[in-house]
Design a protein around this motif. Structure first.
Motif, PDB file in Angstrom:
ATOM      1  N   GLN A  20     -76.220 107.260 -36.288  1.00  0.00           N
ATOM      2  CA  GLN A  20     -76.488 106.352 -37.381  1.00  0.00           C
ATOM      3  C   GLN A  20     -77.737 106.806 -38.136  1.00  0.00           C
ATOM      4  O   GLN A  20     -77.776 106.877 -39.352  1.00  0.00           O
ATOM      5  CB  GLN A  20     -76.718 104.947 -36.788  1.00  0.00           C
ATOM      6  CG  GLN A  20     -76.556 103.825 -37.765  1.00  0.00           C
ATOM      7  CD  GLN A  20     -75.080 103.497 -37.983  1.00  0.00           C
ATOM      8  OE1 GLN A  20     -74.385 103.193 -37.040  1.00  0.00           O
ATOM      9  NE2 GLN A  20     -74.604 103.583 -39.207  1.00  0.00           N
ATOM     10  N   ALA A  60     -74.197 100.894 -47.943  1.00  0.00           N
ATOM     11  CA  ALA A  60     -73.835 100.063 -46.795  1.00  0.00           C
ATOM     12  C   ALA A  60     -72.366 100.259 -46.437  1.00  0.00           C
ATOM     13  O   ALA A  60     -72.004 100.410 -45.266  1.00  0.00           O
ATOM     14  CB  ALA A  60     -74.109  98.607 -47.103  1.00  0.00           C
ATOM     15  N   SER A  61     -71.519 100.277 -47.456  1.00  0.00           N
ATOM     16  CA  SER A  61     -70.097 100.386 -47.154  1.00  0.00           C
ATOM     17  C   SER A  61     -69.753 101.796 -46.672  1.00  0.00           C
ATOM     18  O   SER A  61     -68.846 101.987 -45.858  1.00  0.00           O
ATOM     19  CB  SER A  61     -69.260  99.960 -48.368  1.00  0.00           C
ATOM     20  OG  SER A  61     -68.796 101.080 -49.063  1.00  0.00           O
ATOM     21  N   ARG A  63     -71.764 103.625 -44.891  1.00  0.00           N
ATOM     22  CA  ARG A  63     -72.196 103.653 -43.489  1.00  0.00           C
ATOM     23  C   ARG A  63     -71.133 103.004 -42.605  1.00  0.00           C
ATOM     24  O   ARG A  63     -70.757 103.518 -41.549  1.00  0.00           O
ATOM     25  CB  ARG A  63     -73.538 102.922 -43.350  1.00  0.00           C
ATOM     26  CG  ARG A  63     -74.191 103.169 -42.000  1.00  0.00           C
ATOM     27  CD  ARG A  63     -75.401 102.289 -41.789  1.00  0.00           C
ATOM     28  NE  ARG A  63     -76.509 102.620 -42.667  1.00  0.00           N
ATOM     29  CZ  ARG A  63     -77.131 101.746 -43.441  1.00  0.00           C
ATOM     30  NH1 ARG A  63     -76.720 100.483 -43.475  1.00  0.00           N
ATOM     31  NH2 ARG A  63     -78.142 102.112 -44.192  1.00  0.00           N
ATOM     32  N   GLU A  64     -70.617 101.888 -43.115  1.00  0.00           N
ATOM     33  CA  GLU A  64     -69.573 101.147 -42.399  1.00  0.00           C
ATOM     34  C   GLU A  64     -68.343 102.034 -42.192  1.00  0.00           C
ATOM     35  O   GLU A  64     -67.816 102.155 -41.083  1.00  0.00           O
ATOM     36  CB  GLU A  64     -69.211  99.904 -43.227  1.00  0.00           C
ATOM     37  CG  GLU A  64     -68.226  98.986 -42.573  1.00  0.00           C
ATOM     38  CD  GLU A  64     -68.884  98.080 -41.531  1.00  0.00           C
ATOM     39  OE1 GLU A  64     -68.163  97.292 -40.943  1.00  0.00           O
ATOM     40  OE2 GLU A  64     -70.118  98.191 -41.320  1.00  0.00           O
ATOM     41  N   THR A  65     -67.900 102.669 -43.283  1.00  0.00           N
ATOM     42  CA  THR A  65     -66.706 103.511 -43.192  1.00  0.00           C
ATOM     43  C   THR A  65     -66.931 104.680 -42.238  1.00  0.00           C
ATOM     44  O   THR A  65     -66.050 105.037 -41.460  1.00  0.00           O
ATOM     45  CB  THR A  65     -66.339 104.083 -44.581  1.00  0.00           C
ATOM     46  OG1 THR A  65     -66.666 103.108 -45.552  1.00  0.00           O
ATOM     47  CG2 THR A  65     -64.870 104.421 -44.658  1.00  0.00           C
ATOM     48  N   ARG A  68     -66.720 103.506 -38.765  1.00  0.00           N
ATOM     49  CA  ARG A  68     -65.351 103.229 -38.351  1.00  0.00           C
ATOM     50  C   ARG A  68     -64.628 104.527 -37.969  1.00  0.00           C
ATOM     51  O   ARG A  68     -63.719 104.531 -37.157  1.00  0.00           O
ATOM     52  CB  ARG A  68     -64.602 102.495 -39.464  1.00  0.00           C
ATOM     53  CG  ARG A  68     -63.675 101.424 -38.908  1.00  0.00           C
ATOM     54  CD  ARG A  68     -62.980 100.655 -40.013  1.00  0.00           C
ATOM     55  NE  ARG A  68     -63.892  99.840 -40.789  1.00  0.00           N
ATOM     56  CZ  ARG A  68     -63.802  99.680 -42.119  1.00  0.00           C
ATOM     57  NH1 ARG A  68     -62.878 100.303 -42.806  1.00  0.00           N
ATOM     58  NH2 ARG A  68     -64.664  98.921 -42.740  1.00  0.00           N
ATOM     59  N   SER A  73     -65.242 100.671 -33.748  1.00  0.00           N
ATOM     60  CA  SER A  73     -65.611  99.398 -34.363  1.00  0.00           C
ATOM     61  C   SER A  73     -65.003  98.217 -33.604  1.00  0.00           C
ATOM     62  O   SER A  73     -65.584  97.154 -33.525  1.00  0.00           O
ATOM     63  CB  SER A  73     -65.183  99.368 -35.822  1.00  0.00           C
ATOM     64  OG  SER A  73     -63.899  99.888 -35.949  1.00  0.00           O
TER      65      SER A  73
END
Lengths: 908, 109
Positions: A20, A60-61, A63-65, A68, A73
């Protein structure tokens, strides 16, 4: 390659923070480089920053993707759900405790019963390819008839040998002695005799099963190929541990059985308990040594000494049908080929009908299985129903709670949480409940198993049965747990998320009319009541069966009688030796004279200790081949000790010696049914056994009242009694009728026996009452457990009713407030609520009654003295259930009636 | 200048190809390289590189290592693996097959 990928994923998981962090850093670098580029091209810093951010996109999105992409997740989500679930469990501790308790009991009971079902019925023998093993069995009972004609139930040792040589279908054949000997032997170097369970087996037994010894060796065919010269034994692992304290030098030790010193040549593997489930031998002795094992049987060379069970291992590719055909051809050949075969017309007729069936014996064979198969299946059914009630309860509780949480869920949905997400959340919560409940259940099962084993054993000696937890069992529990979770979780979860958002948001408590809105909750209550009724009636039937059994007139008085066994074989004196006969009489007389003793007598059988039966031939009648008479060899004081009334004639006395006229005392129904009408049986003669041989001729000298012989629920038995001096035979069970303290008398009696011969081993000291109680172990087990589960079911249902009613009362608080405000009396309000409960319970009972009547058919043959459609049990259960259910509902109703209208209305 | 979005499913191909040409690149260089090689026609939403790179790391097509840029910044450099090269060949032949098919359809029309 897939493995590499999985490894990388796992590494990602464990280094998640670092990944991360790396990602954040490289994205930052990227944006800064772009920004710098724009600045270099002449944009202002601010404009460059905005442009760079725009071209990069939503960090943010991204990072989320990216996250995943690792595929973890779901785990993250799960942990979140679990954390949330635990929090919400703590928010309503009462509900959680009730739910966990019912689950633990439900799952625990199921696991415990299943572990018995598994151990007794399902588990394969711990041997090589158990599915290839078959057991020779006839169409009759396990206990064969040992007259001189072929029987297809048990076999002789020479028969086994011929079968082994001539068959074309088995890779090997083995024989084992069909009954147990509890022999008293001595471990070399010790003084005291110890009781050992001896199993005689053919030398092929261990090799055929593929069982190898971890220490030393097992028996081989070499140990069994000539009579009397192979004094070797293999000891069981458990016995090695228990009796020899796991002595590593076990192979140097010897055991003396009878007059023979046996060498220990090996220890069987720990998991091997023999081939009979629930009956583990301590030592295995080759069949060739039969004569050296007390009481010195002579079957090794006897063509018709039918005492063997035979088993074979099918050759690969041989079908059971082929094997059966081959075995049956050989059976006729071998039996007819014996030089001493009695091929009289009658025997040949029997032989022609004889048929050997091959039974699969992958799971071993077992007395226990026959005895407990029905009760265990029944109990499994009962516990499954209890679990179902527990599930219904929890579903109801969760339903109530999720309705109470409607507002929270609606808010989350309004904020954009997908329905599936919330369903998953709720399912996670119920799974969590189920897992914790399951864990508690397993703990409970471990404890319950020990208790059950004690109950099944019915006495001080615990049956050697492995009911410890194993993978199969844990898998079973796991499956039950998951099924439970899904069952009680899914409906409330789906229901809870199907709220009309606006309604729920407007009013935290949902719409005002709660009762109309919970048909599911009501259906669950109705189901619970119906199942509870079924279980309660079942429990009543079994308890009443037990009571009836205990009320049965046994024909003798079971109270205040001590019983014990002595093993007279250790003296080395034959049972027909006058010294032995007089030793028994001496013991009887010595004990008779003890203070507190009313009477004492030996017998070959007291209640439920097996039997010796033959056909008889009464002079002047045609013998009926289907009638068997049970013979009991007794001491002179038997009838006064047992308090069996003499109806006519006399009892045995000192005048009945081995040389005097052979005499018998017969039972009442034997006199009535087996003797010609209008003839006084006293003074009449008959032959025991089918053949009219002079040594079998007896004269009837007395008639006594009928007694129960083998079990409490048996029909009337024909029994005759023979005096020991005339039939010295397997004798050594002593009964003493006493007054006063059992322990004191027991000590006195044992001292008196040892006063006659101090080497005599005494065992199984108990009371006749215990003996009778043991004979109904499984009825008692079923009665106690079904009563327990019946009560548990009713208790759980009451919790369910109480919960649902409290919940409904809570939801209707303001409605009730209004009713009271406009003048409804408290009694009115109470009735309003009670009406609801009574209706639900009534519907449940209405459904339960026909189901119960149908279900009782299944258990009819397990009942005694009453029918499955027993009205008393049904009515009592209905009334009982109605009472407790109404009581469970009364408390919320009373609370409803106490509602203060002012508070209730202000609440709105 | 108006740029076109990258056709769906071709991002991996572009990344793989770029890496195979340049050996070792960090994200910013990759984005620039794709844009320049396409004569500024293809627009990479730069951020979308990163989820793709994560997926490629998982698949084992690329490896990543921290290094230092000419301007003395820390940056993560990606490099093709043997498996990545094979994947490039697969993606290329698939792309050509599809592209050729589309081309044929257009031309017959």
């Amino acid at each position: 390659m897939i493995l590499d990928e999985a490894l990388r994923r796992i590494r990602m998981l464990f280094q998640g923070r670092k990944f991360q962090h790396d990602l954040d850093e490289e994205m930052r670098t990227h944006k800064e480089l772009r920004e710098q580029e724009y600045v270099d091209r002449g944009l202002s810093r601010d404009a460059a920053h905005t442009a760079a951010s725009r071209s990069f996109g939503n960090t943010a999105s991204i990072r989320e993707t990216s996250f995943r992409a690792w595929g973890w997740s779901w785990l993250e989500g799960l942990l979140q759900d679990v954390r949330y679930g635990v929090r919400s469990m703590f928010r309503s501790p009462a509900l959680t405790i009730v739910a966990l308790l019912s689950l633990a009991l439900g799952i625990g009971a199921n696991t415990a019963i299943f572990s018995f079902l598994d151990a007794v019925m399902l588990r394969s023998l711990p041997v090589k390819n158990p599915s290839q093993l078959v057991l020779f069995f006839g169409d009759e009972l396990e206990y064969g008839v040992t007259d001189r004609y072929g029987s297809a139930t048990l076999y002789s040792y020479p028969f086994f040998r011929q079968m082994q040589q001539k068959n074309a279908v088995f890779s090997d054949v083995a024989a084992m002695f069909s009954f147990w000997q509890n022999v008293h032997g001595t471990v070399e170097g010790r003084d005291a005799m110890e009781e050992m369970k001896v199993q005689l087996v053919s030398g092929t037994y261990f090799p055929m099963l593929g069982v190898q010894a971890p220490i030393g060796r097992t028996l081989t065919d070499e140990d069994d190929n000539s009579e009397g010269d192979h004094p070797v034994v293999v000891v069981s692992y458990a016995w090695w541990k228990r009796a020899l304290a796991s002595d590593p030098a076990v192979l140097n030790r010897k055991i003396k059985l009878g007059k023979t010193m046996f060498n220990i040549i090996g220890v069987a593997p720990p998991e091997f308990f023999g081939t009979k489930v629930g009956d583990a031998p301590d030592i295995w002795v080759p069949m060739s040594m039969m004569r050296s094992i007390p009481p010195e049987m002579k079957g090794y060379k006897d063509d018709f000494y039918q005492a063997m069970l035979i088993m074979g291992r099918l050759k690969p590719g041989v079908s059971p049908a082929q094997a059966t055909a081959n075995v049956n051809v050989l059976y006729q050949q071998i039996i007819r080929g014996f030089s001493d075969a009695d091929l009289s017309q009658r025997n040949v007729a029997h032989l022609d009908k004889a048929h050997v069936t091959l039974l699969p014996m992958a799971t071993g064979f077992s007395q226990l299985r026959r005895q407990f198969s029905e009760p265990l299946h029944l109990l499994m059914g009962i516990t499954a129903l209890v679990l179902l009630i527990a599930c219904a309860n929890i579903a109801n509780l969760l339903l109530a709670r999720s309705t109470a949480r409607a507002r929270e869920l609606a808010v989350r949905q309004a904020l954009g949480a997908r329905r599936i997400r919330i369903v998953r959340q709720l399912l996670t919560e119920s799974l969590l409940l189920a897992f914790i409940g399951g864990l508690l259940g397993v703990g409970l099962a471990v404890f319950a198993d020990r208790l059950l084993l004690r109950m099944i054993s019915g006495g001080a000696d615990v049956i050697p049965l492995d009911v410890s937890l194993n993978t199969r069992l844990l898998l079973f529990t796991f499956t039950v747990t998951v099924a439970t979770a899904v069952l009680f979780g899914i409906i409330p979860a789906l229901r809870a998320t199907r709220v009309e958002l606006t309604d729920a948001l407007k009013d935290g408590r949902g719409s005002s009319n709660g009762t109309a809105r919970s048909p599911l909750g009501k259906a669950l209550i109705v189901t619970q009541v119906a199942i509870s009724l079924v279980l309660m009636v079942g429990a009543m039937l079994f308890v009443r069966t037990l009571v009836n059994l205990n009320k049965v007139d046994m024909g003798f008085d079971r109270e205040n009688v001590l019983r014990l066994d002595i093993d007279s074989t250790v003296t080395g004196i034959k049972s027909d030796d006058p010294r032995m006969i007089s030793m028994f009489q001496q013991i009887e007389q010595r004990i008779d004279a003890l203070p507190g003793v009313k009477s004492a007598s030996f017998a070959s059988f007291f209640f439920n200790e097996g039997s010796w039966n033959t056909r008889i031939r009464v002079q002047g009648t045609t013998p009926d081949e289907n009638v068997n008479v049970k013979h009991n060899v007794i001491g002179n004081g038997y009838f006064s000790t047992m308090q069996i009334p003499l109806l006519a004639g006399r009892t045995f006395g000192p005048q009945d010696t081995s040389t005097s006229q052979h005499v018998a005392i017969i039972s009442e129904s034997m006199a009535k049914n087996l003797f010609p009408a209008r003839i006084n049986p006293i003074g009449h003669h008959y032959y025991t056994g089918f053949d009219p041989k002079p040594e079998n001729d007896v004269e009837v000298i007395g008639i006594v009242k009928d007694v129960k012989f083998g079990s409490l629920d048996e029909d009337q038995q024909y029994v005759d009694y023979l005096p020991n001096p005339q039939h010295p035979w397997g004798y050594g069970r002593l009964a003493v009728r006493y007054d006063g303290n059992f322990a004191a008398i027991s000590n006195e009696v044992q001292r008196a026996i040892h006063g006659i011969d101090r080497t005599l081993p005494i065992s199984h000291v108990s009371t006749l009452d215990d003996q009778v109680a043991r004979s109904i172990t499984n009825q008692r087990l079923v009665a106690q457990l079904s009563a327990f589960f019946g009560l548990l079911a009713v208790f759980l249902s009451c919790i369910g009713i109480y919960g649902l009613m409290s919940y409904m009362v809570g939801r209707r608080t303001n409605e009730i407030g209004i009713r009271i405000a406009i003048g409804a009396s408290r009694a009115n309000v109470r009735w309003l609520v009670m009406r609801e409960i009574i209706l639900l319970v009534a519907v449940g009972i209405a459904i339960g009654v026909p189901v119960t009547l149908l279900g009782s058919r299944v258990v009819t043959n397990m009942l005694f003295g009453l029918k499955g459609t027993d009205a008393v049990s049904l009515v009592a259960s209905v009334v009982g259930l109605l009472l407790v259910a109404v009581l469970a509902g009364y408390l919320p109703a009373r609370r409803a009636a106490r509602v203060d209208p002012v508070i209730a209305l202000r609440y709105e | 200048m108006k740029r076109d979005e990258i056709p769906p499913g071709t991002l991996y191909l572009l990344i793989l190809k770029t890496l195979s040409l340049h050996g070792s690149l960090h994200g910013y260089e990759m984005a620039n390289s794709i844009q320049q090689s396409s004569d500024d026609v293809l627009q990479v939403e730069e951020g979308s590189l990163y989820p793709a790179l994560q997926r490629m790391l998982i698949k084992g097509w690329v490896t990543a290592e921290w290094g230092v840029t000419l301007g003395n910044r820390r940056a993560r450099y990606y490099r093709l693996t043997a498996e990545g090269r094979k994947q490039l060949a697969r993606e290329l032949s698939q792309f050509q097959r599809v592209f050729g098919a589309i081309n044929r359809v257009i031309q017959t029309a």
